[in-house]
Motif scaffolding. Sequence first.
Motif: not given
Length: 64
Positions: A5-7, A13-17, A42-43, A48-54
């Motif tokens: 998830l961090i990757f 972020g790198i692609l957008v920059a 997108v991020v 939000v999806r991960e928070i929902s899973n939590l």
Amino acid sequence: MQVDLIFKVAAIGILVAVLNQLLVRSGREEQAMMTTLAGLIVVLMIIVREISNLFDLVKSTFGF
């Protein structure tokens, strides 16, 4: 927390920059801003999806 998830967030972020810098240098500031906003959305959707899973995990743990 999952490392992939961090990757994913870092890669977006790198692609957008990079896209932002390319578009700004070519004189397309409006498109650069839209690219940045799209990357942010997108991020945020991923987070939000991960928070929902939590919350689902906490709910199932305590039996609600």
